[in-house]
Motif scaffolding. Structure first.
Motif, PDB file in Angstrom:
ATOM      1  N   ASN A 160     -45.742  -9.225   7.003  1.00 21.59           N
ATOM      2  CA  ASN A 160     -44.334  -9.074   7.405  1.00 21.59           C
ATOM      3  C   ASN A 160     -44.205  -8.096   8.563  1.00 21.59           C
ATOM      4  OD1 ASN A 160     -43.182 -10.799   5.501  1.00 21.59           O
ATOM      5  ND2 ASN A 160     -42.739  -9.167   4.048  1.00 21.59           N
ATOM      6  N   GLU A 161     -44.818  -6.941   8.395  1.00 22.88           N
ATOM      7  CA  GLU A 161     -44.716  -5.893   9.425  1.00 22.88           C
ATOM      8  C   GLU A 161     -45.316  -6.352  10.748  1.00 22.88           C
ATOM      9  OE1 GLU A 161     -44.895  -2.152   6.252  1.00 22.88           O
ATOM     10  OE2 GLU A 161     -46.724  -2.773   7.292  1.00 22.88           O
ATOM     11  N   GLY A 162     -46.472  -7.002  10.673  1.00 22.48           N
ATOM     12  CA  GLY A 162     -47.119  -7.482  11.890  1.00 22.48           C
ATOM     13  C   GLY A 162     -46.308  -8.558  12.586  1.00 22.48           C
ATOM     14  N   ALA A 163     -45.722  -9.473  11.817  1.00 21.89           N
ATOM     15  CA  ALA A 163     -44.904 -10.540  12.402  1.00 21.89           C
ATOM     16  C   ALA A 163     -43.647  -9.965  13.057  1.00 21.89           C
ATOM     17  CB  ALA A 163     -44.532 -11.568  11.341  1.00 21.89           C
ATOM     18  N   ALA A 164     -43.025  -8.980  12.418  1.00 23.62           N
ATOM     19  CA  ALA A 164     -41.840  -8.347  12.997  1.00 23.62           C
ATOM     20  C   ALA A 164     -42.203  -7.595  14.274  1.00 23.62           C
ATOM     21  CB  ALA A 164     -41.193  -7.401  11.987  1.00 23.62           C
ATOM     22  N   LYS A 165     -43.303  -6.860  14.247  1.00 25.14           N
ATOM     23  CA  LYS A 165     -43.755  -6.116  15.427  1.00 25.14           C
ATOM     24  C   LYS A 165     -44.069  -7.070  16.584  1.00 25.14           C
ATOM     25  CE  LYS A 165     -47.250  -2.711  16.791  1.00 25.14           C
ATOM     26  NZ  LYS A 165     -48.285  -1.806  16.271  1.00 25.14           N
ATOM     27  N   ASN A 166     -44.767  -8.159  16.292  1.00 27.87           N
ATOM     28  CA  ASN A 166     -45.084  -9.144  17.322  1.00 27.87           C
ATOM     29  C   ASN A 166     -43.825  -9.801  17.878  1.00 27.87           C
ATOM     30  OD1 ASN A 166     -47.774  -8.554  16.928  1.00 27.87           O
ATOM     31  ND2 ASN A 166     -48.186 -10.371  15.689  1.00 27.87           N
ATOM     32  N   ASN A 167     -42.829  -9.981  17.012  1.00 25.82           N
ATOM     33  CA  ASN A 167     -41.573 -10.579  17.455  1.00 25.82           C
ATOM     34  C   ASN A 167     -40.843  -9.651  18.421  1.00 25.82           C
ATOM     35  OD1 ASN A 167     -38.704 -11.559  17.358  1.00 25.82           O
ATOM     36  ND2 ASN A 167     -39.713 -13.102  16.099  1.00 25.82           N
ATOM     37  N   ILE A 168     -40.761  -8.378  18.069  1.00 24.81           N
ATOM     38  CA  ILE A 168     -40.100  -7.409  18.951  1.00 24.81           C
ATOM     39  C   ILE A 168     -40.838  -7.321  20.283  1.00 24.81           C
ATOM     40  CG2 ILE A 168     -39.526  -4.965  19.262  1.00 24.81           C
ATOM     41  CD1 ILE A 168     -39.111  -4.842  16.173  1.00 24.81           C
ATOM     42  N   ALA A 169     -42.168  -7.308  20.254  1.00 31.51           N
ATOM     43  CA  ALA A 169     -42.959  -7.251  21.491  1.00 31.51           C
ATOM     44  C   ALA A 169     -42.702  -8.482  22.349  1.00 31.51           C
ATOM     45  CB  ALA A 169     -44.445  -7.114  21.168  1.00 31.51           C
ATOM     46  N   ALA A 170     -42.648  -9.666  21.726  1.00 31.76           N
ATOM     47  CA  ALA A 170     -42.389 -10.902  22.468  1.00 31.76           C
ATOM     48  C   ALA A 170     -41.001 -10.878  23.093  1.00 31.76           C
ATOM     49  CB  ALA A 170     -42.551 -12.108  21.548  1.00 31.76           C
ATOM     50  N   PHE A 171     -40.016 -10.367  22.340  1.00 27.86           N
ATOM     51  CA  PHE A 171     -38.664 -10.251  22.899  1.00 27.86           C
ATOM     52  C   PHE A 171     -38.648  -9.346  24.124  1.00 27.86           C
ATOM     53  CE2 PHE A 171     -35.097  -7.165  22.953  1.00 27.86           C
ATOM     54  CZ  PHE A 171     -34.185  -7.971  23.625  1.00 27.86           C
ATOM     55  N   ILE A 172     -39.257  -8.189  24.026  1.00 30.38           N
ATOM     56  CA  ILE A 172     -39.250  -7.251  25.156  1.00 30.38           C
ATOM     57  C   ILE A 172     -39.917  -7.883  26.372  1.00 30.38           C
ATOM     58  CG2 ILE A 172     -40.150  -5.031  25.984  1.00 30.38           C
ATOM     59  CD1 ILE A 172     -39.723  -3.964  23.090  1.00 30.38           C
ATOM     60  N   GLU A 173     -41.039  -8.571  26.160  1.00 27.68           N
ATOM     61  CA  GLU A 173     -41.724  -9.246  27.269  1.00 27.68           C
ATOM     62  C   GLU A 173     -40.814 -10.291  27.912  1.00 27.68           C
ATOM     63  OE1 GLU A 173     -44.759  -8.731  28.686  1.00 27.68           O
ATOM     64  OE2 GLU A 173     -45.098  -7.010  27.377  1.00 27.68           O
ATOM     65  N   LYS A 174     -40.138 -11.097  27.102  1.00 30.83           N
ATOM     66  CA  LYS A 174     -39.233 -12.124  27.621  1.00 30.83           C
ATOM     67  C   LYS A 174     -38.050 -11.483  28.367  1.00 30.83           C
ATOM     68  CE  LYS A 174     -40.075 -15.814  24.283  1.00 30.83           C
ATOM     69  NZ  LYS A 174     -40.210 -16.963  25.161  1.00 30.83           N
ATOM     70  N   LEU A 175     -37.523 -10.414  27.800  1.00 29.61           N
ATOM     71  CA  LEU A 175     -36.367  -9.759  28.409  1.00 29.61           C
ATOM     72  C   LEU A 175     -36.699  -9.225  29.800  1.00 29.61           C
ATOM     73  CD1 LEU A 175     -33.412  -8.755  28.049  1.00 29.61           C
ATOM     74  CD2 LEU A 175     -34.394  -6.609  27.218  1.00 29.61           C
ATOM     75  N   ILE A 176     -37.810  -8.539  29.916  1.00 31.43           N
ATOM     76  CA  ILE A 176     -38.118  -7.941  31.220  1.00 31.43           C
ATOM     77  C   ILE A 176     -38.603  -8.988  32.222  1.00 31.43           C
ATOM     78  CG2 ILE A 176     -38.523  -5.638  30.292  1.00 31.43           C
ATOM     79  CD1 ILE A 176     -41.503  -6.112  30.537  1.00 31.43           C
ATOM     80  N   ALA A 177     -39.019 -10.166  31.735  1.00 31.46           N
ATOM     81  CA  ALA A 177     -39.442 -11.240  32.641  1.00 31.46           C
ATOM     82  C   ALA A 177     -38.252 -12.040  33.176  1.00 31.46           C
ATOM     83  CB  ALA A 177     -40.408 -12.178  31.936  1.00 31.46           C
ATOM     84  N   GLU A 178     -37.120 -11.994  32.471  1.00 30.73           N
ATOM     85  CA  GLU A 178     -35.934 -12.751  32.869  1.00 30.73           C
ATOM     86  C   GLU A 178     -35.128 -12.011  33.925  1.00 30.73           C
ATOM     87  OE1 GLU A 178     -34.781 -15.734  31.952  1.00 30.73           O
ATOM     88  OE2 GLU A 178     -36.310 -16.145  30.446  1.00 30.73           O
ATOM     89  N   ARG A 179     -34.580 -12.781  34.835  1.00 30.65           N
ATOM     90  CA  ARG A 179     -33.596 -12.232  35.768  1.00 30.65           C
ATOM     91  C   ARG A 179     -32.249 -12.397  35.081  1.00 30.65           C
ATOM     92  NH1 ARG A 179     -29.880 -14.028  39.012  1.00 30.65           N
ATOM     93  NH2 ARG A 179     -30.404 -16.204  38.700  1.00 30.65           N
ATOM     94  N   PRO A 180     -31.508 -11.331  34.889  1.00 28.85           N
ATOM     95  CA  PRO A 180     -30.222 -11.489  34.189  1.00 28.85           C
ATOM     96  C   PRO A 180     -29.285 -12.390  34.977  1.00 28.85           C
ATOM     97  CG  PRO A 180     -30.436  -9.273  35.058  1.00 28.85           C
ATOM     98  CD  PRO A 180     -31.723  -9.967  35.317  1.00 28.85           C
ATOM     99  N   LYS A 181     -28.499 -13.173  34.253  1.00 29.93           N
ATOM    100  CA  LYS A 181     -27.526 -14.059  34.885  1.00 29.93           C
ATOM    101  C   LYS A 181     -26.405 -13.228  35.494  1.00 29.93           C
ATOM    102  CE  LYS A 181     -26.360 -16.071  31.275  1.00 29.93           C
ATOM    103  NZ  LYS A 181     -25.465 -16.859  30.501  1.00 29.93           N
ATOM    104  N   SER A 182     -25.795 -13.785  36.485  1.00 33.20           N
ATOM    105  CA  SER A 182     -24.623 -13.113  37.056  1.00 33.20           C
ATOM    106  C   SER A 182     -23.459 -13.304  36.107  1.00 33.20           C
ATOM    107  CB  SER A 182     -24.292 -13.687  38.439  1.00 33.20           C
ATOM    108  OG  SER A 182     -23.814 -15.007  38.305  1.00 33.20           O
TER     109      SER A 182
END
Length: 190
Positions: A160-182
């Protein structure tokens, strides 16, 4: 013979004590070093996001299985965003607010290796326009093996802990890779 019975009773008592399910612990879900913080510094999210709401988690019933509570996931998410340089020091007044919903925590019922799969919806809202600029469901998983713990209850918690940690890491990676919409865009980033 008496000492053998005492030893068996002690082992049995220890087995009963370790058989109680314990909840996922937030400190074991915190992302510490998976994010390139120099990349974060070049994004609009650098120290500009606050966590507005986290829901969808479940409390652990000690007689059943380990779960990820909303409160523990929120604490792990906040600390992870802080570690990545994304969390705003302002609770109110940050340019972006984040809502996270644990949609699914898929756990095995039995097995030698436990793979837990998570799916979390993350929404980042521009606080000036109140529009979503990031809206994605992020999947992630983690497997805990018999080598991680011989006790099934503990392996499930670790998964559980590892899956949650990996999920948060994946979100952060996706967030910083995206250009925010106007602010004129209405379609969520996919």
């Amino acid at each position: 013979m008496n000492s053998v019975l005492k030893k068996l009773a002690a082992v049995f008592g220890l087995a009963i004590l370790t058989a109680c399910a314990s909840p996922a612990e937030f400190q074991n879900m915190v992302v510490t070093d998976a994010v390139d913080t120099t990349t974060v510094q070049t994004t609009v999210y650098h120290q500009n996001v606050t966590v507005a709401r986290v829901d969808g988690g479940e409390d652990t019933n000690p007689l059943w299985t380990s779960e990820i509570s909303s409160q523990a996931f929120e604490k792990a998410l906040i600390k992870s965003l802080e570690n990545a340089g994304i969390l705003s020091e302002l609770k109110d007044g940050a340019p972006y607010k984040l809502r996270a919903t644990l949609l699914e925590v898929d756990q095995p019922i039995f097995g030698l290796n436990f793979t837990v799969r998570t799916r979390v919806r993350y929404e980042v809202i521009d606080t000036q326009t109140n529009k979503d600029i990031f809206d994605q469901e992020v999947p992630a998983e983690h497997t805990a093996t018999f080598g991680d713990s011989p006790f099934a209850i503990q392996r499930l918690r670790l998964a559980n802990e590892g899956a949650a940690k990996n999920n948060i890491a994946a979100f952060i990676e996706k967030l910083i890779a995206e250009r925010p919409k106007s602010s004129t865009d209405n379609v969520a980033v996919k």
